[in-house]
Enzyme design. Sequence first.
Site, PDB file in Angstrom:
ATOM      1  N   ARG A 194       0.859  -1.286   0.025  1.00 22.85           N
ATOM      2  CA  ARG A 194       0.105   0.090  -0.057  1.00 22.85           C
ATOM      3  C   ARG A 194       0.827   1.198  -0.005  1.00 22.85           C
ATOM      4  O   ARG A 194       0.655   2.014  -0.839  1.00 22.85           O
ATOM      5  CB  ARG A 194      -0.938  -0.038   1.336  1.00 22.85           C
ATOM      6  CG  ARG A 194      -2.187   0.772   1.151  1.00 22.85           C
ATOM      7  CD  ARG A 194      -1.848   2.444   1.671  1.00 22.85           C
ATOM      8  NE  ARG A 194      -1.302   2.218   2.956  1.00 22.85           N
ATOM      9  CZ  ARG A 194      -0.532   2.956   3.423  1.00 22.85           C
ATOM     10  NH1 ARG A 194       0.484   3.858   2.849  1.00 22.85           N
ATOM     11  NH2 ARG A 194       0.141   2.913   4.733  1.00 22.85           N
ATOM     12  N   GLU A 227       3.607   9.915   7.914  1.00 25.87           N
ATOM     13  CA  GLU A 227       2.311  10.918   7.342  1.00 25.87           C
ATOM     14  C   GLU A 227       1.832  11.370   8.640  1.00 25.87           C
ATOM     15  O   GLU A 227       0.655  11.676   8.601  1.00 25.87           O
ATOM     16  CB  GLU A 227       1.442   9.838   6.737  1.00 25.87           C
ATOM     17  CG  GLU A 227       2.025   9.290   5.714  1.00 25.87           C
ATOM     18  CD  GLU A 227       1.726  10.395   4.318  1.00 25.87           C
ATOM     19  OE1 GLU A 227       1.091  11.092   4.643  1.00 25.87           O
ATOM     20  OE2 GLU A 227       2.281  10.130   3.480  1.00 25.87           O
TER      21      GLU A 227
HETATM   22  C1  LIG Z   1       9.173   3.566   6.845  1.00 31.84           C
HETATM   23  C2  LIG Z   1       9.195   4.774   6.722  1.00 31.84           C
HETATM   24  C3  LIG Z   1       8.724   5.423   5.604  1.00 31.84           C
HETATM   25  C4  LIG Z   1       8.666   6.758   5.245  1.00 31.84           C
HETATM   26  N1  LIG Z   1       8.672   7.320   4.195  1.00 31.84           N
HETATM   27  C5  LIG Z   1       8.617   8.622   3.804  1.00 31.84           C
HETATM   28  C6  LIG Z   1       8.817   9.235   2.641  1.00 31.84           C
HETATM   29  O1  LIG Z   1       8.610   8.496   1.677  1.00 31.84           O
HETATM   30  N2  LIG Z   1       8.736  10.673   2.320  1.00 31.84           N
HETATM   31  C7  LIG Z   1       9.112  11.341   3.536  1.00 31.84           C
HETATM   32  O2  LIG Z   1       9.438  12.646   3.268  1.00 31.84           O
HETATM   33  N3  LIG Z   1       9.068  10.938   4.804  1.00 31.84           N
HETATM   34  C8  LIG Z   1       9.138   9.642   4.942  1.00 31.84           C
HETATM   35  N4  LIG Z   1       8.862   8.991   6.156  1.00 31.84           N
HETATM   36  C9  LIG Z   1       9.355  10.152   7.244  1.00 31.84           C
HETATM   37  C10 LIG Z   1       8.160  10.269   8.504  1.00 31.84           C
HETATM   38  O3  LIG Z   1       7.046  10.943   7.853  1.00 31.84           O
HETATM   39  C11 LIG Z   1       8.783  10.856   9.609  1.00 31.84           C
HETATM   40  O4  LIG Z   1       9.501   9.761  10.180  1.00 31.84           O
HETATM   41  C12 LIG Z   1       7.751  11.246  10.568  1.00 31.84           C
HETATM   42  O5  LIG Z   1       7.290  12.448  10.062  1.00 31.84           O
HETATM   43  C13 LIG Z   1       8.316  11.801  12.049  1.00 31.84           C
HETATM   44  O6  LIG Z   1       9.536  12.264  11.970  1.00 31.84           O
HETATM   45  P1  LIG Z   1      10.880  11.701  12.647  1.00 31.84           P
HETATM   46  O7  LIG Z   1      10.875  10.225  12.501  1.00 31.84           O
HETATM   47  O8  LIG Z   1      11.811  12.656  12.644  1.00 31.84           O
HETATM   48  O9  LIG Z   1      10.442  11.859  14.428  1.00 31.84           O
HETATM   49  P2  LIG Z   1      10.541  12.999  15.209  1.00 31.84           P
HETATM   50  O10 LIG Z   1       9.715  14.349  14.573  1.00 31.84           O
HETATM   51  O11 LIG Z   1      11.748  13.336  15.693  1.00 31.84           O
HETATM   52  O12 LIG Z   1       9.548  12.490  16.549  1.00 31.84           O
HETATM   53  C14 LIG Z   1       9.881  11.972  17.441  1.00 31.84           C
HETATM   54  C15 LIG Z   1       8.877  11.776  18.629  1.00 31.84           C
HETATM   55  O13 LIG Z   1       8.409  13.239  19.215  1.00 31.84           O
HETATM   56  C16 LIG Z   1       7.297  13.545  18.837  1.00 31.84           C
HETATM   57  N5  LIG Z   1       7.018  14.538  18.650  1.00 31.84           N
HETATM   58  C17 LIG Z   1       7.407  15.619  17.570  1.00 31.84           C
HETATM   59  N6  LIG Z   1       7.146  16.750  17.889  1.00 31.84           N
HETATM   60  C18 LIG Z   1       6.451  17.010  19.003  1.00 31.84           C
HETATM   61  C19 LIG Z   1       5.482  17.877  19.523  1.00 31.84           C
HETATM   62  N7  LIG Z   1       5.540  19.077  19.168  1.00 31.84           N
HETATM   63  N8  LIG Z   1       4.738  17.625  20.732  1.00 31.84           N
HETATM   64  C20 LIG Z   1       4.903  16.212  21.218  1.00 31.84           C
HETATM   65  N9  LIG Z   1       5.538  15.524  20.442  1.00 31.84           N
HETATM   66  C21 LIG Z   1       6.305  15.368  19.267  1.00 31.84           C
HETATM   67  C22 LIG Z   1       6.674  12.291  17.696  1.00 31.84           C
HETATM   68  O14 LIG Z   1       5.326  12.139  18.011  1.00 31.84           O
HETATM   69  C23 LIG Z   1       7.685  11.327  18.085  1.00 31.84           C
HETATM   70  O15 LIG Z   1       6.856  10.529  18.935  1.00 31.84           O
HETATM   71  C24 LIG Z   1       8.931   7.866   6.408  1.00 31.84           C
HETATM   72  C25 LIG Z   1       9.118   7.165   7.610  1.00 31.84           C
HETATM   73  C26 LIG Z   1       9.123   5.586   7.919  1.00 31.84           C
HETATM   74  C27 LIG Z   1       9.155   5.244   9.219  1.00 31.84           C
END
Ligand SMILES: Cc1cc2nc3c(=O)[nH]c(=O)nc-3n(C[C@H](O)[C@H](O)[C@H](O)COP(=O)(O)OP(=O)(O)OC[C@H]3O[C@@H](n4cnc5c(N)ncnc54)[C@H](O)[C@@H]3O)c2cc1C
Lengths: 250, 395
Positions: free
Chosen positions: B96, B374
């Site tokens: 998906r 997402e």
């Molecule tokens: C398998 C996979 C595929 C992906 N594919 C894509 C893709 O094709 N293109 C793309 O652009 N991205 C992609 N992503 C990235 C994904 O969108 C990000 O991982 C996501 O947005 C979270 O960012 P981060 O991992 O940096 O976590 P962080 O932003 O560092 O978050 C870490 C934790 O802190 C929490 N947090 C963050 N901000 C706050 C706040 N203000 N208040 C409270 N809690 C908070 C979060 O909920 C989380 O629990 C993918 C990720 C995965 C795992």
Amino acid sequence: MKIAVCIKRVPDSETRVKIAADGKSLDEAGVKFVLNPYDEFAVEEALRRKEQAGAGEVAVFCLGPAAAQETIRTALAMGADRGVLLSVDKIPADPLESAKVLAAELKSSSWDLILFGRMAIDDYNTQVGTLVAELLDLPCVSAVSHLDIEGAKGVAEREIEGGIEVVDFPLPAVLTTDKGLNEPRYPALKGIMAAKKKPLDIKPVQPGTGTLEIAALTPPPARKEGRIVGEGAGAVGELVRLLREEAKVL
Amino acid sequence: MASKFQGVDFYQTDGLLSEEERAIRDTVREWADDNVIPVIGEAYVAGKFPMQLVPGMAELGLFGANLPEEYGCAGLNNVAYGLIMQELERGDSGVRSFASVQGALVMYPIYAFGSEEQRKKWLPQMASGKVIGCFGLTEPDYGSNPAGMITVAKDTKDGWVLNGAKMWITNGSTAQVAVVWAKTGALDEPESIRGFIVPTDTKGFSAKDQKGKLSLRASDTSELVLQDVHVPKDAILPKSGGLKSPLMCLTAARYGIAWGAVGAAMACYDEAVSYAKQRVMFDKPIGGFQLQQARLADMLTEITKAQLLCVQLGRLKDEGKSTPQQVSLAKRNNVNMATDIARETRRLLGANGILAEYQAMRHLANLESVYTYEGTHDVHTLILGQEITGLSAFN
Ligand SMILES: Cc1cc2nc3c(=O)[nH]c(=O)nc-3n(C[C@H](O)[C@H](O)[C@H](O)COP(=O)(O)OP(=O)(O)OC[C@H]3O[C@@H](n4cnc5c(N)ncnc54)[C@H](O)[C@@H]3O)c2cc1C
């Protein structure tokens, strides 16, 4: 190539059917109906023949209730050009009566091929296709699992006990299709949307009652629980003995 | 051969669907039964997206299925599109995800923000699966806060020059084209974010698979590096502007995820029910014990609620009335419930539940990614919190 395909609406083999209160029919509530799987081979074959010829028509005919329009649209979604529903409240129990109605409809046009599935998976009659051929006085090959057509001549193969029978036949002809003939296509999503716009004629028909009457339907007896004889190579001897002496299948 | 998947329809939600919508759902369901289910366990263990599925998906018309027919797409409504996502994710979230990225994150922005030439050039090739796309928004240091991104695009007299790095990019190393988001102004100007169409064979563009994933293993995830990547002037998506543009893509993809999660949940529920009826312990099927019945009753309840949510959201979207906040609620609720159901199924299956031969643990591990990408579950909580109170709790 002008090809007619006769199709039937049947309960999906995965649905659990229940016998209705009258004890003679199925309770259709909650039952999913599909295009009879053997008819899928017929539709697919017709589409391939037309595609190979580069021109022609594939028309589908279905004897069934109003809801069978959905079944016809499945064939239209696969690529058939038009559909005709021979509309009845109930499909006759006697396959000859179904065949008469279909033959009367098919007679009004000329066809290079008229295709049926080998059988319908609801009543397992394996009759309607061959009966229609007889009524139309056309040659017929049943249970075709391989087909070659050259001009006005065809060669069909059918699987028989212990071998393959090869049958030559002239066109036009009636064929019933079996597993192995082809791999039916999935209707493309665009095809599903286009199906709604293709012509679908609804013609009410009045089949005769025929000479067959369903007296009763009963579910098959519950299967006896199996037995595990043992595990690994050591159990083979005992298994063979039981199959020979107890089950008497060897 | 495993038996065909029957779906879950406790509330006659099928009756809320048109004949075409049901036919589309059933076709994709059957395709997934025949093509995804037999190969997915192995692909998952091998850690590879089953690439051989792409031509079949394209032939059915699954890519960008809700975009117009004039660009080679199927032109379906959003409910039908959602049902496709549901059935694909019933197979695997990785499959998906592939379709979501291709359709909602790459084809959609080219359609929504692209010029007519860009649409004509890319959409038909992508619908037919000849070109695979990826979407580069997330960066190593900017995940939940993409406004902070430090990838930049400089306007020069012979085109744009892109520099930066993207991380967690689905299809990154398999794609022929990337939609890359970059700032065209100063780093403190998120309103200068624009989208660029970057062929992945452009000099200076490299992609490296991210190794060691324990989730979404049947999907390729990569790191992108853009080092002095020159693209022509017309590589920019002319109608993109500000963070709002990539967020619109995310809303489109999240909508599909809300449906997809229902598919994963149904797959697990189906597995839980059949296992509970067959597995005999203490001389009776475990389905006959109250504890397991409570599990199953909860699963059925949550799936039914999520189904109704999806259909209504889809109808609103088709009428042009859905809001991003409604999509957040659906993504948040449905992915969370699907993760719970996958976990409970895993547990109900006992030791068998940890095997790749069964589906639950694969779905459970996958859904942990879906929970995070997402917009994480938390981020959607904040979006709803802001919608309810009018107060932003993001920073
Ligand atoms: C398998 C996979 C595929 C992906 N594919 C894509 C893709 O094709 N293109 C793309 O652009 N991205 C992609 N992503 C990235 C994904 O969108 C990000 O991982 C996501 O947005 C979270 O960012 P981060 O991992 O940096 O976590 P962080 O932003 O560092 O978050 C870490 C934790 O802190 C929490 N947090 C963050 N901000 C706050 C706040 N203000 N208040 C409270 N809690 C908070 C979060 O909920 C989380 O629990 C993918 C990720 C995965 C795992």
